[in-house]
Design an enzyme around this catalytic site. Structure first.
Site, PDB file in Angstrom:
ATOM      1  N   GLU A  87       5.678   9.425   2.525  1.00 19.84           N
ATOM      2  CA  GLU A  87       5.766   9.562   3.972  1.00 19.84           C
ATOM      3  C   GLU A  87       6.954   8.679   4.347  1.00 19.84           C
ATOM      4  O   GLU A  87       6.832   7.449   4.410  1.00 19.84           O
ATOM      5  CB  GLU A  87       4.490   9.081   4.665  1.00 19.84           C
TER       6      GLU A  87
ATOM      7  N   ASP B 230       1.433   6.455   2.027  1.00 21.27           N
ATOM      8  CA  ASP B 230       1.429   6.260   3.463  1.00 21.27           C
ATOM      9  C   ASP B 230       2.507   5.244   3.840  1.00 21.27           C
ATOM     10  O   ASP B 230       2.624   4.180   3.222  1.00 21.27           O
ATOM     11  CB  ASP B 230       0.045   5.753   3.891  1.00 21.27           C
TER      12      ASP B 230
END
Length: 781
Positions: free
Chosen positions: A442, A406
């Site tokens: 990401e 993330d």
């Protein structure tokens, strides 16, 4: 406060007889000296029943965490070790089943690691730490021994995170909020916070066989453990919402029938819900608020939370491996659940605030590249070690096969800027364990220069949001031309070819957990997040969606078939594109969130997979056929290596007399010219030559496959498309036609090369090209 800038920090008496707050004040340009509360004379407050009355032995500084083993003189016990760089003292706190606490002082320190061996401490024992040091928020020092802290290396966590005022190191409700974070709260937080648990690490992995699916062959299925299993009728009720539920044959069967090769689990590290959610009676459902990087989230365990969750997670991984499915974890190492300087003190903040978090030039404030209040200081060696130790633990001892990071750009920042030579990326690249698992970035954060799609080094794959945007725009009719679409369909070479990466560096997705579901993408043009309690302000406004003429659900016979066809178009595009496709749980059967594009706090039917969609009942018409089409497309992809490219297209033949490996055609059946690429068009033909794949099998033989023509048509009007003539093919057989509602038996239409096929408005067609003079070829996988 402002009337007495020269006042020394002091401790006031509380009205309830407990110590009052310690107030940190500034005088002039620098902080005032602060009184440091003394360490208690004795480490033991009172005895824990069943714990031998012995002193803490020195133990070892390695490994970090609580590790049960046989100690000196053959006595079983647990070694406790924790890095606390600037601390003045560290107390180990042990808790019995009634919550009574015994404190033991760790007197040994090696290279800023406090450690001790406690004989008689066995798996199941609950524990935490109290760390002593200066209270001076003006310089970033936030030690407060009144707050019980979770071991960053705890392998299991027992108890839930509530956020009453007692768990804040500062007085949360101080009447002057602008300085509230500088006022120390001396109330004991132990009754209100979870505890770490000593676990038994032993598990027999000898029969486990990791699938080790090559990247090019992967199909990823993103899911929430709880949401995927919560309403599944085939899973026993007591197992729904748990790791055991995901390992149940009914859950695994769905994944196998669908044909995915990996599940990407939304965060399963121990996480906590934010204060603003708890105050509204909601919870953090997605889990992007980690507080324990070694502990599987306890609420997902059916078997117990005193270490049983560890074994249950391992059995889940083993069961998925047995079915040929890899396990990828979505991990959140960019920030923690402690939030900003106004957040609770649960772990790292109380151990060494400046040692774990990035701070601004004003060290009282955090540098926030994540939008979540804090950012881990990955440039610090002990923080980098925490992250890599955690990653290796999940691979070597928990059996997982990879990670999706993330806001990975936040991890790649050196001092301030994103740096692809940063310590984090360098350590991962040379690590003998982590460099061999699947790594997905990401590739962005919210800081300056944080958007880094295409910039990560060759070891990494990336979520490709440019693929998402291009495909959404094409099918909603927002593209003036097809230049960008051509790059996305063929693996995004413009993003990934420049530094030696392969087409599978692009994780292609149209939807993800964050945003509309696939069904909502064709049902809503505006977000409908009222249930989140934020007045519909949360969530993106840039949805790139099209509601097909009506906002929300409808039974209009002019709208419903169009929406179903658009779903087939989107799924067909995703699963026939070059790169690694990622599906979101439930999209294969029309899951809806009612237009909520930010269901992070919806631990209820809004966020759960609705398994009733696969039942044969009124209103469900078409959802079973959508599942069947998705499964058929994945199977088609698995059987045909021309759809799973290991190298980028060259646009040239691979051998004399061959065809170009990739060719683009306009509606007239002619190869696209530069003028065609810039001209407004809603139709694109893509020819993939299966006889010109630059790949060999394990024995060195050329990989040969069928050739295919993929035609995408996003206009609402029908279009006559001239099929490429010789030498491209002798004739074409229709394999997939999204204009058809039910494709369970597959289309059987055949068309001669050079002839025309009529494309229905807003449809996709995949045709097998029958070679000139041959009946076809057999793919070598």
């Amino acid at each position: 406060m402002s009337e007495a800038p020269q006042q020394e920090a002091q401790e006031a008496d509380g009205t309830d007889g407990r110590p009052g707050p310690v107030i940190a004040l500034r005088a002039g340009a620098g902080p005032r000296p602060l009184r440091v509360e003394a360490v208690p004379d004795t480490a033991r407050v009172h005895a824990v029943p069943g714990v031998p009355e012995v002193e803490v032995w020195p133990g070892r500084p390695q490994p970090l965490g609580a590790r049960f083993h046989i100690g000196p003189d053959g006595l079983p016990g647990t070694n406790f070790a924790m890095w606390a760089g600037g601390a003045e003292a560290v107390e180990l706190c042990l808790f019995d089943d009634e919550g009574q606490e015994t404190r033991r002082l760790l007197t040994d320190q090696t290279h800023q690691i406090w450690h001790g061996f406690v004989p008689g401490i066995r798996p199941g024992q609950r524990y935490g730490y109290r760390v002593h040091g200066r209270w001076d928020p003006w310089t970033g020092a936030r030690w407060n021994p009144a707050k019980l802290l979770l071991d960053p290396y705890a392998r299991a966590v027992d108890g839930e995170f509530a956020l009453p005022p007692e768990v804040y190191a500062h007085v949360r409700d101080w009447p002057e909020p602008e300085v509230a974070d500088t006022v120390r709260d001396n109330r004991d937080s132990a009754p209100f916070v979870p505890k770490g648990v000593v676990v038994d690490d032993r598990y027999d992995w000898s029969e486990d066989r990791r699938p080790k699916t090559p990247w090019a062959d992967s199909v990823i299925y993103e899911m929430n453990v709880r949401g995927f299993t919560k309403t599944h009728p085939g899973i026993p009720e007591e197992l729904r919402g748990t790791y055991a539920g995901l390992a149940h044959p009914a859950a695994v069967e769905h994944l196998v029938r669908l044909g995915v090769t990996a599940v990407e689990l939304l965060p399963v590290h121990q996480f906590a819900s934010e204060d603003h959610l708890q105050r509204r009676g909601l919870a953090n459902y997605w889990g992007y608020n980690s507080i324990g990087y070694f502990a599987p989230h306890a609420a997902y365990a059916a078997s117990g939370t005193r270490g049983q969750q560890v074994g249950e997670f391992k059995r889940m991984v083993r069961g998925l491996h047995d079915a040929g499915i890899e396990v990828i974890l979505d991990v959140v190492y960019n920030h923690t659940a402690e939030g900003s300087e106004l957040g609770p003190t649960l772990s790292l903040r109380g151990i060494d605030n400046r040692g774990y978090y990035r701070v601004q030039d004003d060290p009282r404030r955090y540098a926030d590249y994540t939008g979540c209040g804090n950012t881990l200081a990955v440039v610090q060696p002990h923080v980098l070690r925490l992250i890599t130790d955690s990653l290796r633990y999940w691979v070597t001892e928990m059996g997982v096969d990879g990670f999706r990071f993330d806001l990975a750009a936040a991890l790649a920042r050196s001092m301030h800027d994103v740096d692809m030579l940063s310590p984090f990326l360098a350590v991962i690249a040379q690590d003998p364990v982590l460099s061999r698992v699947k790594l997905i970035a990401e590739p962005w954060d919210i800081g300056s220069g944080g958007y880094q799609v295409g910039a990560f080094p060759p070891l990494w794959t990336e979520w490709n949001d440019r693929y998402r945007d291009a495909v959404r725009d094409f099918w909603r009719g927002a593209h003036p031309d097809v230049r960008d679409l051509g790059y996305r369909l063929s693996g995004s070479s413009d993003l990934y070819a420049h530094n030696g990466r392969r087409p599978y560096a692009s994780v292609n997705f149209i939807t993800a957990h964050d945003g509309f579901t696939l069904r909502d993408l064709v049902t809503y043009e505006r977000k409908h997040n009222e249930a989140n309690g934020e007045d519909n302000r949360d969530g993106t406004n840039d949805n790139r969606s099209w509601n097909c003429g009506y906002e929300g659900e409808t039974s209009d016979p002019a709208v419903v078939p169009l929406r179903r066809r658009q779903l087939r178009n989107l799924l067909g595009t995703l699963l026939l594109s070059t790169g690694v496709p990622m599906l979101v749980a439930g999209d294969e059967m029309g899951r809806t969130q009612g237009g909520n594009n930010n269901a992070y706090c919806q631990d209820n039917p809004i966020g759960w997979v609705d398994w009733s969609l696969l039942e044969d009942r009124p209103g469900n018409e078409g959802w079973r056929s959508l599942f069947d089409l998705t499964s058929r497309l994945i199977s088609l992809r698995r059987r045909h290596p021309v759809l799973r490219r290991h190298a980028f297209f060259s646009g040239r033949p691979q051998h004399p007399g061959g065809l170009r490996d990739l060719a683009w055609f306009n509606t007239r059946g002619r190869e696209m010219t530069e003028e065609d690429w810039y001209a407004p068009t809603a139709t694109l033909g893509m020819f993939l030559s299966g006889r010109d794949i630059p790949r060999r099998d394990r024995k060195g033989r050329p990989v040969v496959d069928d050739s295919f023509l993929l035609v995408l048509h996003s206009s609402s009007q029908p279009m006559r498309f001239t099929l490429p003539g010789r030498p491209w093919a002798k004739e074409y057989e229709v394999v997939v036609d999204t204009a058809l509602e039910d494709q369970s038996d597959g289309p059987e239409a055949r068309y001669p090369a050079g002839g025309c096929v009529t494309l229905r408005g807003r449809s996709l067609m995949l045709m097998r090209a029958v070679p000139v003079g041959r009946a076809g070829v057999v793919a070598v996988p």
